[in-house]
Scaffold this motif. Sequence first.
Motif, PDB file in Angstrom:
ATOM      1  N   ALA A  99       0.832  -1.207   0.000  1.00  0.00           N
ATOM      2  CA  ALA A  99       0.000   0.000   0.000  1.00  0.00           C
ATOM      3  C   ALA A  99       0.866   1.257   0.000  1.00  0.00           C
ATOM      4  N   HIS A 100       1.895   1.262   0.839  1.00  0.00           N
ATOM      5  CA  HIS A 100       2.764   2.437   0.940  1.00  0.00           C
ATOM      6  C   HIS A 100       3.423   2.773  -0.387  1.00  0.00           C
ATOM      7  N   HIS A 101       3.862   1.786  -1.112  1.00  0.00           N
ATOM      8  CA  HIS A 101       4.536   2.019  -2.392  1.00  0.00           C
ATOM      9  C   HIS A 101       3.590   2.613  -3.437  1.00  0.00           C
ATOM     10  N   ARG A 102       2.298   2.552  -3.159  1.00  0.00           N
ATOM     11  CA  ARG A 102       1.308   3.149  -4.064  1.00  0.00           C
ATOM     12  C   ARG A 102       0.699   4.427  -3.479  1.00  0.00           C
ATOM     13  N   LEU A 104      -0.764   4.763  -0.598  1.00  0.00           N
ATOM     14  CA  LEU A 104      -2.025   4.479   0.077  1.00  0.00           C
ATOM     15  C   LEU A 104      -1.791   4.165   1.551  1.00  0.00           C
ATOM     16  N   HIS A 105      -2.764   4.529   2.378  1.00  0.00           N
ATOM     17  CA  HIS A 105      -2.814   4.083   3.758  1.00  0.00           C
ATOM     18  C   HIS A 105      -3.858   2.975   3.877  1.00  0.00           C
ATOM     19  N   ILE A 106      -3.775   2.206   4.944  1.00  0.00           N
ATOM     20  CA  ILE A 106      -4.843   1.275   5.313  1.00  0.00           C
ATOM     21  C   ILE A 106      -5.704   2.008   6.330  1.00  0.00           C
ATOM     22  N   SER A 107      -6.857   2.492   5.917  1.00  0.00           N
ATOM     23  CA  SER A 107      -7.673   3.334   6.794  1.00  0.00           C
ATOM     24  C   SER A 107      -8.413   2.541   7.864  1.00  0.00           C
ATOM     25  N   GLY A 108      -8.503   1.236   7.659  1.00  0.00           N
ATOM     26  CA  GLY A 108      -9.173   0.395   8.642  1.00  0.00           C
ATOM     27  C   GLY A 108      -9.224  -1.029   8.151  1.00  0.00           C
TER      28      GLY A 108
END
Length: 304
Positions: A99-102, A104-108
Amino acid sequence: MILINRRGFIRKGIQLAGIPFVYPFFRPEMTAIAAKNLKLSLNAYSFNAALRSGSLSLEQLFDYCAGEGFAAVDLTAYYIPDYPEVPADQVLFGIRKMAHHRGLHISGTGVRNDFTLTDRTLRMREIDLVKRWVVAAAKLGAPVLRVFAGPSLKDGERWEEKAELVIASCRECARYAAEHGVIVALQNHNEFVQTAEQVDYIMEGVGEEWFGLVLDIGSYSQHDPYSEISKNIQYAVNWQIKENVNHFGSQRAVDLERLMAIIRKSDYQGYLPIETLGPGDPFEKVSKFLGNVKSALRGAGLAG
């Protein structure tokens, strides 16, 4: 026990950090004009069939989200290998890095549980499931773990009696989650919990700082959904913004302008995960709904 709302939680967090509470931003009279820090996330359940069948991988989902301009993904634990077991750290850390490399966060993330079980042994297994995924959520970098209360009542069952089981279970999980920096959040799922009053009852009963609400706008079936949302938004730590609301048992397209006006008047900051359901190409459905939500945010002055 007095429930501490979102503003109270933030205030206490600042005080615990040794910083005097002097920011006028948190004064109630400032709420309506305060700048908002809102970010759009995709609830992965929008691609449930494809993720379950394996025709869509998490990597492909993340690529899509990045391409559409989402800030985050709400990644329900069902889509993580080995669920309901927690996978090895390498798997969780790999998802977080992916996710980080794109950007993005993991919101939940979230689990499916039942806290209404009267058998204590079975209920403790559900609590253990939540606790194990609290730890997993922390490793994923997810600030919120979504839980359910349980299924709809059966004939002869009393809501208040079952609610006490839910309250005790949520309280235990929230206290455990506080040790891991994760908020346990109950989703009003139109099963055991169907009304704003029932949400109030559970929230006030739990009364823990690391406990909140995943506000599911499509799951208020007994009263005007927008009135119910307004009553419960004070507890929201995450959302499920859907294409439809449940208007006294019938599905109606969400009035995004009205919804954004409610959010604007509140003190909510953070992620707004969207979710599309029903037949049709999920890629097309998500892209269309995302455009509508972005437009409504701009119209409400909640986005640049």
